[in-house]
Design a protein around this motif. Sequence first.
Motif, PDB file in Angstrom:
ATOM      1  N   GLN A  62      24.717  13.054  34.988  1.00  0.00           N
ATOM      2  CA  GLN A  62      24.553  13.735  33.708  1.00  0.00           C
ATOM      3  C   GLN A  62      25.784  13.469  32.847  1.00  0.00           C
ATOM      4  N   PRO A  63      25.619  12.812  31.696  1.00  0.00           N
ATOM      5  CA  PRO A  63      26.754  12.640  30.783  1.00  0.00           C
ATOM      6  C   PRO A  63      27.233  14.006  30.283  1.00  0.00           C
ATOM      7  N   ARG A  87      26.202  14.879  26.655  1.00  0.00           N
ATOM      8  CA  ARG A  87      24.794  14.758  26.292  1.00  0.00           C
ATOM      9  C   ARG A  87      23.939  15.600  27.242  1.00  0.00           C
ATOM     10  N   TYR A 132      18.966   5.650  30.513  1.00  0.00           N
ATOM     11  CA  TYR A 132      19.257   6.971  29.972  1.00  0.00           C
ATOM     12  C   TYR A 132      17.925   7.639  29.657  1.00  0.00           C
ATOM     13  N   LEU A 191      21.442  10.016  33.260  1.00  0.00           N
ATOM     14  CA  LEU A 191      21.667   8.587  33.468  1.00  0.00           C
ATOM     15  C   LEU A 191      21.235   8.223  34.878  1.00  0.00           C
TER      16      LEU A 191
END
Length: 108
Positions: free
Chosen positions: A45-46, A49, A8, A54
């Motif tokens: 991409q989370p 967040r 991350y 990631l």
Amino acid sequence: MSITINLYYIGRDGQAQQFVQAMEESGIADAIRQEPGNERYEYFQPLDRPDTVLLIDQWSDQQALDAHHASAMMEQLAQLRERFDLHMQVQRFTELPDETADAQFIRS
């Protein structure tokens, strides 16, 4: 036995996304994908967040991962992480030899 590492990359003000763009545009990411033993090198991409990216980084075995860590690309990668002031969280997983163990829970 494959080794999967979730990295991350955490930055501010879009720095993590800019890092990924630099990795792709410079050819470093593609060069890593071509290294012997690399099975996956993919960014995500989370959704919850926005300042985090990631990287799913998968290798055939520890020897391939060690060779990657000893490569010249690691210095270039480290310089980019520094340039974009990124911090990291890391998770490491090893794949179970019997992938059918969870087959009943997976919808194809």
